[in-house]
Design a protein around this motif. Structure first.
Motif, mmCIF file in Angstrom:
data_model
loop_
_atom_site.group_PDB
_atom_site.id
_atom_site.type_symbol
_atom_site.label_atom_id
_atom_site.label_comp_id
_atom_site.label_asym_id
_atom_site.label_seq_id
_atom_site.Cartn_x
_atom_site.Cartn_y
_atom_site.Cartn_z
ATOM 1 N N VAL A 1 27.881 53.905 -55.493
ATOM 2 C CA VAL A 1 26.832 53.885 -56.530
ATOM 3 C C VAL A 1 27.033 55.209 -57.446
ATOM 4 C CG1 VAL A 1 24.313 54.202 -57.379
ATOM 5 C CG2 VAL A 1 25.143 52.541 -55.652
ATOM 6 N N GLN B 1 28.247 55.273 -61.299
ATOM 7 C CA GLN B 1 27.553 56.119 -62.135
ATOM 8 C C GLN B 1 28.552 57.188 -63.152
ATOM 9 O OE1 GLN B 1 24.743 58.890 -60.235
ATOM 10 N NE2 GLN B 1 23.729 59.338 -62.178
ATOM 11 N N TYR C 1 20.779 51.883 -59.946
ATOM 12 C CA TYR C 1 20.309 52.369 -58.618
ATOM 13 C C TYR C 1 19.132 51.256 -58.328
ATOM 14 C CZ TYR C 1 22.013 57.205 -58.466
ATOM 15 O OH TYR C 1 22.942 58.105 -58.379
ATOM 16 N N PRO D 1 17.322 57.383 -56.786
ATOM 17 C CA PRO D 1 18.252 58.479 -57.158
ATOM 18 C C PRO D 1 18.246 59.856 -56.528
ATOM 19 C CG PRO D 1 16.801 57.717 -58.674
ATOM 20 C CD PRO D 1 16.681 56.902 -57.646
#
Length: 405
Positions: free
Chosen positions: A195, A199, A226, A233
């Motif tokens: 992730v 991001q 997320y 997060p």
């Protein structure tokens, strides 16, 4: 005419809108607030205790006796003595004279009950964290070392190793407590690495943009990412901060608990600082750092290693490569900071961190194995369903052909 394209994030960000909350949803929300309250309490108490730990009223530097011999630095002005478990001690005094011949008295106030942990230190950190953990540690020592005349046997040759085992079991309890609050984060460690790479792509997409609408879209895409992956997060930050109070509490326990301060493991005294001993020529303390460094490196980089084994590196984007490089640099900086702390804190804290790193490695591997096993079962189940549907389709097709004939 330029038309601004608006991505629909409602399925990720507002998926509960208009739905009536069930009892399960209400309990879940209550648990979220309870965890938030406990987290804030833990952090505030820890900061309070850490600041107080270095106030002159509560600390004692290394002193010398009347003969000029150095006495080990007691660290705190109080000493935790669990008399209920057979520990012993009272007010310990040292007398030292300065260069002008003035005599000074140093003493340690004994803390032998939970209430005294609050009154003697004036801190919830020592009352809620240090004393209970110290009690558990001394309880393990009492069970394994035994007692004589109601007092823990501390003069035996195996006493130091008993204390070492007690630190291990206390570490297990601490890890179980923290795992209860960070279960979801720990179980998604590898997914979190992926992730973070995605991001980085979103950040690169809007890099240099000053348009408020674009910034809002960046935030929404990040939140959607997320939400889609089911990861909080701030989950990783909570996981990191939640373990810190127990680390600082262990630091205080080593400095203040009488039953642990008198322990010697081989040639290593748990109250002594590795750097001071190494610079004095006592090289056996180097072993703590030599054991700790590879364990800490493995525990911090293992999630990245496991995640890299699964992915196809050829498909990595430039942003994902940069994100991983940044993560490697950050982890390396943390390792250097931790090594500095190991050198400058009591040996007992270093031993606790060695155990903690071993637990973290085992925990990462167990979660990885469980996750991979679950994914394999789901894959096999899907393959069976596909094969079953394929056979059913072929059977229906053959039946229709037979009817036509």
């Amino acid at each position: 005419m330029n038309i601004l394209y608006k991505q629909d994030y409602s399925k990720y960000l507002n998926n509960n809108k208009g739905k009536k909350k069930t009892k399960k949803d209400i309990l879940k929300q209550i648990w979220v607030w309870v965890r938030l309250f406990l987290f804030l309490f833990v952090i505030v108490s820890m900061l309070w205790g850490c600041v107080q730990m270095y106030q002159s009223k509560y600390t004692v530097s290394q002193v010398s006796d009347m003969a000029g011999n150095k006495v080990y630095s007691p660290g705190t002005t109080f000493e935790i003595v669990i008399r209920a478990l057979g520990d012993y001690g009272s007010k310990n005094h040292w007398y030292a004279s300065d260069e002008n011949g003035n005599i000074h008295e140093y003493s340690l106030n004994a803390i032998s009950s939970w209430s005294e942990a609050f009154t003697e230190t004036s801190s919830p950190f020592y009352g809620f964290f240090v004393y209970p953990m110290s009690f558990i540690l001394v309880a393990f020592i009492r069970i394994m070392a035994g007692s004589e005349g109601g007092i823990i046997k501390s003069s035996t040759a195996s006493y130091g190793y008993i204390v070492l085992a007690s630190v291990f079991f206390t570490s297990v309890i601490i890890r179980m407590i923290t795992l209860g609050f960070t279960w979801k984060t720990q179980s998604n460690q590898e997914k979190l690495q992926l992730v973070q790479a995605k991001q980085a792509e979103i950040q690169q997409k809007y890099k240099g943009s000053t348009d408020p609408v674009a910034k809002q879209k960046q935030q929404m895409e990040t939140m959607a990412l997320y939400k889609k992956e089911g990861i909080s997060p701030i989950g990783s930050l909570v996981s990191t901060f939640l373990s810190m109070p127990f680390l600082f509490a262990m630091f205080s326990i080593v400095r203040a608990t009488h039953a642990l301060k008198i322990a010697v493991v081989g040639k290593i005294t748990l109250i002594d600082t590795p750097w001071d001993q190494i610079t004095s020529g006592n090289w056996v303390y180097v072993s703590l750092v030599v054991v700790y460094i590879p364990l800490q490196i493995i525990s911090m980089f293992l999630p990245m290693i496991l995640q890299s084994i699964k992915r196809n590196k050829k498909n990595d984007t430039e942003q994902q490569k940069k994100a991983r490089k940044k993560q490697i640099i950050m982890n390396s900086i943390f390792i250097l900071v931790f090594v500095f702390i190991i050198f400058t804190t009591a040996a007992g804290v270093a031993i606790y961190w060695i155990f903690s790193s071993c637990f973290q490695i085992s925990q990462t591997l167990i979660f990885h194995f469980v996750r991979e096993t679950k994914a394999s079962r789901i894959k096999k189940k899907r393959e069976k369903v596909v094969m079953k549907n394929k056979k059913l389709s072929e059977k229906n097709s053959n039946t229709k052909n037979n009817i036509k004939k």
